[in-house]
Design a protein around this motif. Sequence first.
Motif, mmCIF file in Angstrom:
data_model
loop_
_atom_site.group_PDB
_atom_site.id
_atom_site.type_symbol
_atom_site.label_atom_id
_atom_site.label_comp_id
_atom_site.label_asym_id
_atom_site.label_seq_id
_atom_site.Cartn_x
_atom_site.Cartn_y
_atom_site.Cartn_z
ATOM 1 N N THR A 210 -42.961 135.600 40.156
ATOM 2 C CA THR A 210 -43.167 136.518 41.275
ATOM 3 C C THR A 210 -41.891 136.636 42.092
ATOM 4 O OG1 THR A 210 -44.379 136.916 43.344
ATOM 5 C CG2 THR A 210 -44.119 134.629 42.662
ATOM 6 N N SER A 211 -41.655 137.828 42.584
ATOM 7 C CA SER A 211 -40.510 138.050 43.470
ATOM 8 C C SER A 211 -40.794 137.532 44.878
ATOM 9 C CB SER A 211 -40.188 139.542 43.553
ATOM 10 O OG SER A 211 -41.295 140.247 44.106
ATOM 11 N N GLY A 212 -42.078 137.358 45.188
ATOM 12 C CA GLY A 212 -42.461 136.978 46.537
ATOM 13 C C GLY A 212 -42.664 138.162 47.457
ATOM 14 N N VAL A 213 -42.324 139.356 46.988
ATOM 15 C CA VAL A 213 -42.418 140.559 47.818
ATOM 16 C C VAL A 213 -43.878 140.921 48.084
ATOM 17 C CG1 VAL A 213 -42.071 143.062 47.762
ATOM 18 C CG2 VAL A 213 -40.209 141.551 47.165
ATOM 19 N N ASP A 214 -44.186 141.283 49.330
ATOM 20 C CA ASP A 214 -45.528 141.733 49.687
ATOM 21 C C ASP A 214 -45.531 143.212 50.056
ATOM 22 O OD1 ASP A 214 -44.136 141.568 52.052
ATOM 23 O OD2 ASP A 214 -45.671 140.439 53.146
#
Length: 293
Positions: A210-214
């Motif tokens: 995951t990129s961690g982007v929300d």
Amino acid sequence: MKAYLDCFPCFMRQALHAARIATPDERIQREVLDRIATLLPGLPLDATPVDMGRQIYKAVGEITGSSDPYIEIKREYNDRALAIYPRLQGHIQASPDHLLTAVKLAALGNIIDFGANPEFDLDKSIEDGLAREFTASDYPLLTERLAEVEGVLYIGDNAGEIVFDRILAEQLNRLGKKVVFVVRGAPIINDATMDDASYVGMDQVAEVITSGVDGPGTTLRFCRPEFIEIFRKAGLILAKGQGNFEGLSDEHAPLFFLLTAKCPVIAQELGVEVGALVLHAQAGLKRRQDDQG
């Protein structure tokens, strides 16, 4: 890519669409629109559409109480895409260039977008699209770059579409390339998450992270440090969809953007018509090719 004034009415439309999916209560839907109307004046035009979308969908979730209003839609389109997976594989096997057909199918899968383009006919888009050529294609440069690298960092976009990405990942595997597939860090519109990757079997053909982007696209300042390190070291990055183009088009990296142009703003940025299939290499890669030529 900076936002355009044309993005503002689109954000209102997207917010209303998400609110209607989250709740049938028109009072809450109106509250969502009222909140977005107060947010828009404070959003700077030098921000990316992804940054704006991140704030807008956060507001939708807060007001409706639904952190993932598209969860059933995502499952539906994962199932629909899995159902036609054998047919998609058949198209590849019948083609003279398996990789090119897989790349085209991946671009066609980008039509599954409930943010920019909630009205679409998946089956018609696939059949019509296979008969068309890319409007803008840096495929020769992609194959040249693939020959130089051991792996591909593949930044995904939407649920359902991720099945089309799996098909391309399988072709990359057959070329001996390791694929690291990237999903969003939290539910946002119908974007793919770790759950979607597991559901469609992406984890069988790629390492999934995951990129961690929300938000509805990738902007590095909202990514996990671990992802940024991987991004900076990657020799070839394939970024799917409009949101990833919006968030990464100004980055200096070995990027190839693969998408269907679904809105006039993106089409204008890329110099194509709405509906075009696009495989677009970042400018630095093209300059390198020109220098070598």
